[in-house]
Design a protein around this motif. Sequence first.
Motif, PDB file in Angstrom:
ATOM      1  N   PHE A 215       0.851  -1.199   0.000  1.00 26.81           N
ATOM      2  CA  PHE A 215       0.000   0.000   0.000  1.00 26.81           C
ATOM      3  C   PHE A 215       0.885   1.246   0.000  1.00 26.81           C
ATOM      4  O   PHE A 215       1.839   1.325   0.763  1.00 26.81           O
ATOM      5  CB  PHE A 215      -0.893  -0.015   1.245  1.00 26.81           C
ATOM      6  N   ASP A 216       0.569   2.190  -0.897  1.00 29.85           N
ATOM      7  CA  ASP A 216       1.359   3.414  -1.085  1.00 29.85           C
ATOM      8  C   ASP A 216       2.728   3.124  -1.705  1.00 29.85           C
ATOM      9  O   ASP A 216       3.578   4.001  -1.798  1.00 29.85           O
ATOM     10  CB  ASP A 216       1.546   4.176   0.228  1.00 29.85           C
ATOM     11  N   GLY A 217       2.907   1.866  -2.142  1.00 25.07           N
ATOM     12  CA  GLY A 217       4.180   1.486  -2.757  1.00 25.07           C
ATOM     13  C   GLY A 217       4.069   1.197  -4.242  1.00 25.07           C
ATOM     14  O   GLY A 217       5.070   0.961  -4.918  1.00 25.07           O
ATOM     15  N   SER A 257      -7.415  -2.529  -5.500  1.00 18.53           N
ATOM     16  CA  SER A 257      -6.756  -1.257  -5.171  1.00 18.53           C
ATOM     17  C   SER A 257      -7.760  -0.279  -4.565  1.00 18.53           C
ATOM     18  O   SER A 257      -8.969  -0.531  -4.547  1.00 18.53           O
ATOM     19  CB  SER A 257      -6.119  -0.645  -6.427  1.00 18.53           C
ATOM     20  N   SER A 258      -7.215   0.848  -4.074  1.00 17.24           N
ATOM     21  CA  SER A 258      -8.013   1.813  -3.325  1.00 17.24           C
ATOM     22  C   SER A 258      -7.901   3.206  -3.938  1.00 17.24           C
ATOM     23  O   SER A 258      -6.877   3.561  -4.518  1.00 17.24           O
ATOM     24  CB  SER A 258      -7.500   1.875  -1.866  1.00 17.24           C
ATOM     25  N   ARG A 259      -8.978   3.978  -3.788  1.00  9.64           N
ATOM     26  CA  ARG A 259      -8.959   5.409  -4.080  1.00  9.64           C
ATOM     27  C   ARG A 259      -9.435   6.203  -2.858  1.00  9.64           C
ATOM     28  O   ARG A 259      -9.618   7.418  -2.952  1.00  9.64           O
ATOM     29  CB  ARG A 259      -9.742   5.718  -5.340  1.00  9.64           C
ATOM     30  N   ARG A 262      -8.025   9.842  -1.335  1.00  2.39           N
ATOM     31  CA  ARG A 262      -7.023  10.379  -2.268  1.00  2.39           C
ATOM     32  C   ARG A 262      -7.443  11.759  -2.746  1.00  2.39           C
ATOM     33  O   ARG A 262      -8.619  12.017  -2.969  1.00  2.39           O
ATOM     34  CB  ARG A 262      -6.808   9.454  -3.470  1.00  2.39           C
ATOM     35  N   SER A 263      -6.485  12.638  -2.954  1.00  2.00           N
ATOM     36  CA  SER A 263      -6.778  14.001  -3.434  1.00  2.00           C
ATOM     37  C   SER A 263      -7.096  13.967  -4.924  1.00  2.00           C
ATOM     38  O   SER A 263      -6.784  12.984  -5.630  1.00  2.00           O
ATOM     39  CB  SER A 263      -5.557  14.889  -3.205  1.00  2.00           C
ATOM     40  N   GLN A 272      -6.456   5.165 -12.494  1.00  2.00           N
ATOM     41  CA  GLN A 272      -7.001   3.808 -12.406  1.00  2.00           C
ATOM     42  C   GLN A 272      -7.106   3.321 -10.956  1.00  2.00           C
ATOM     43  O   GLN A 272      -7.406   2.155 -10.715  1.00  2.00           O
ATOM     44  CB  GLN A 272      -6.128   2.839 -13.214  1.00  2.00           C
ATOM     45  N   SER A 273      -6.878   4.217 -10.015  1.00  2.00           N
ATOM     46  CA  SER A 273      -7.004   3.826  -8.597  1.00  2.00           C
ATOM     47  C   SER A 273      -8.390   3.269  -8.329  1.00  2.00           C
ATOM     48  O   SER A 273      -9.386   3.826  -8.773  1.00  2.00           O
ATOM     49  CB  SER A 273      -6.757   5.045  -7.700  1.00  2.00           C
TER      50      SER A 273
END
Length: 293
Positions: A215-217, A257-259, A262-263, A272-273
């Motif tokens: 995550f975040d990677g 995956s996640s959005r 997110r900004s 594509q998040s």
Amino acid sequence: MKLYPGAVSVLDVQATLGECPVWSARENVLYFADILAPAIHRFDPASGAHSVLPMPEHTGCFGLRAGGGFVAAMRSGVFLLDAAGRVERKVGDNPTDPAQSRFNDGRVDPWGRFWCGTIWQPRDRPAGVLCRLDPDLSFRVVAGDVLVSNGLAFAPGRDRMYHSDTPNHVLYAYPLDPTTGEPGSRAMLKRFPQGQGRPDGAAVDSEGCYWSALFDGGRVVRLSPAGELLAEIPLPVRWPTMVAFGGPDLKTLFITSSRENRSEAELAQYPQSGNLFAVTVDVAGRVEPCFAG
Ligand SMILES: O=C(O)[C@H](O)[C@@H](O)[C@H](O)[C@H](O)CS(=O)(=O)O
């Protein structure tokens, strides 16, 4: 270190918090959650068919039941659902405060028991717990001392359970009694360096290696049982959440995956998040066990 081709989006679902992909070998389809929708999705990669089962609460994780339907860990507790996603009954309460926590990651173990862990949303102390629902529907807290219970997976030899605590960047290993499946004391297996992603959902392949969504990677890594980095899969998004092996040969790695949170700028950079991704790998996964209750 092996570098796989990048995973590609196979379903433009734009889930808020895609999670818990589970391959149904019985139906040859992938189920996955959108925790915050809340919903369970059904996707047939062969035909592209996609349907959505709405859920009554935030749904962190679920397992398939041997007789059909689902066992699902939501915010207030754990529920048995029929194949259409309708609640049959509640079988366990969230043992921490549902106003400040929900269930997060989990899966069915080789003994047909459903494990599910919580995320402590104030994040002020490691109040997350890991629970287990047995086929006789007994429900208990088995472990704790985490902020975000994640990365649960079981070794092929039925002698090890993996468990991560995402915001603390750590992956633990618990020895398991291969006969009873009871865990011993946890040991730190790997601490992930800051700024390179943190261990979210995971799966263990047929060779006993651990695949972790960082995550975040922006990638998935394959780790040896000793925690050494063996391979990487780059992603076109920064926030993968979990992986699952699927397809007729179990060599398709699906990645949710996640959005969430997110900004606009982040979503513009990673449009594509929230999508579902896939990549073919050269090692097979394993059939996901079904809950025996
Ligand atoms: O996807 C999950 O497992 C969690 O529900 C996510 O919220 C994610 O793991 C979590 O946000 C990671 S962290 O707490 O920000 O490190």
